[in-house]
Design an enzyme around this catalytic site. Sequence first.
Site, PDB file in Angstrom:
ATOM      1  N   SER A   1       0.841  -1.215   0.000  1.00  0.00           N
ATOM      2  CA  SER A   1       0.000   0.000   0.000  1.00  0.00           C
ATOM      3  C   SER A   1       0.871   1.259   0.000  1.00  0.00           C
ATOM      4  O   SER A   1       1.574   1.489  -0.962  1.00  0.00           O
ATOM      5  CB  SER A   1      -1.073   0.006   1.084  1.00  0.00           C
ATOM      6  OG  SER A   1      -1.990  -1.065   0.859  1.00  0.00           O
TER       7      SER A   1
ATOM      8  N   HIS B   1       3.824  14.301   5.913  1.00  0.00           N
ATOM      9  CA  HIS B   1       3.743  15.731   5.639  1.00  0.00           C
ATOM     10  C   HIS B   1       4.308  16.457   6.849  1.00  0.00           C
ATOM     11  O   HIS B   1       3.902  16.153   7.987  1.00  0.00           O
ATOM     12  CB  HIS B   1       2.298  16.172   5.412  1.00  0.00           C
ATOM     13  CG  HIS B   1       1.625  15.431   4.301  1.00  0.00           C
ATOM     14  ND1 HIS B   1       1.931  15.634   2.977  1.00  0.00           N
ATOM     15  CD2 HIS B   1       0.683  14.457   4.307  1.00  0.00           C
ATOM     16  CE1 HIS B   1       1.190  14.834   2.221  1.00  0.00           C
ATOM     17  NE2 HIS B   1       0.429  14.104   3.003  1.00  0.00           N
TER      18      HIS B   1
ATOM     19  N   CYS C   1      -1.068  -3.777   3.933  1.00  0.00           N
ATOM     20  CA  CYS C   1      -1.939  -4.944   3.886  1.00  0.00           C
ATOM     21  C   CYS C   1      -1.068  -6.186   3.995  1.00  0.00           C
ATOM     22  O   CYS C   1       0.151  -6.128   3.839  1.00  0.00           O
ATOM     23  CB  CYS C   1      -2.813  -4.963   2.640  1.00  0.00           C
ATOM     24  SG  CYS C   1      -1.915  -4.951   1.104  1.00  0.00           S
TER      25      CYS C   1
END
Lengths: 126, 126
Positions: A63, A68, A83
């Site tokens: 995934s 940020h 996952c």
Amino acid sequence: MQALGRHLLCEYHGCDRELLNRTDVIRTELVAAVTLSGATPLHEVVHAFSPHGVTGVVVIAESHFAIHTWPEYGFAAVDLFTCGDSVDPYRAFEHLRSALRAQSHSVVEIRRGLLPGSGPMPHKPG
Amino acid sequence: MQALGRHLLCEYHGCDRELLNRTDVIRTELVAAVTLSGATPLHEVVHAFSPHGVTGVVVIAESHFAIHTWPEYGFAAVDLFTCGDSVDPYRAFEHLRSALRAQSHSVVEIRRGLLPGSGPMPHKPG
């Protein structure tokens, strides 16, 4: 209920503001977090904002990881979306906490893609 | 309390399975979602998995959008992480719901980077 993915929403406060603004550091530590978690990196993007702030994303076979940073607030928001059961995203969480020198943090784990049934958790094909 | 970012965790069930496996569709619709929301795209990555599944990420000036698809379950998980008040991520949510032909969905909005004080919400510099 099986879940297709697990998603850690991590927040780091009181980080080293200089580190948060360095694209080389963000890239290095995010990739290190991927490796430590056992995930497989596929693509990475790191973007520097002006006058400050960095975004980093690593698409992984399981995934994605994203960060940020807001150096002006000593704050970083991190997403660790995985996952399969071969990855330990908490290792990535711990690594970034240490690397960014966070003074405080929070982490919330959310199960993504809850499906009926109790079969084995499917793996994302590589 | 001001928040630096808002994050929509979207889940789409009962989607068109063929569409979920097409990298061109995922790329086009994710970029369209960015545009419709008013965000500014900076970098995009789309990766096709074998035998099925697509991951797409767009780094935007206001944070990032990401999608992971599981065609075999008709399921897609989407993250719409934005900052500033010039972006309407619900337009992206609605667009993807329609484009993927989801029969059902959920969306959770999480405020990221809650800081003390009541000043204006800061914008991520472009």
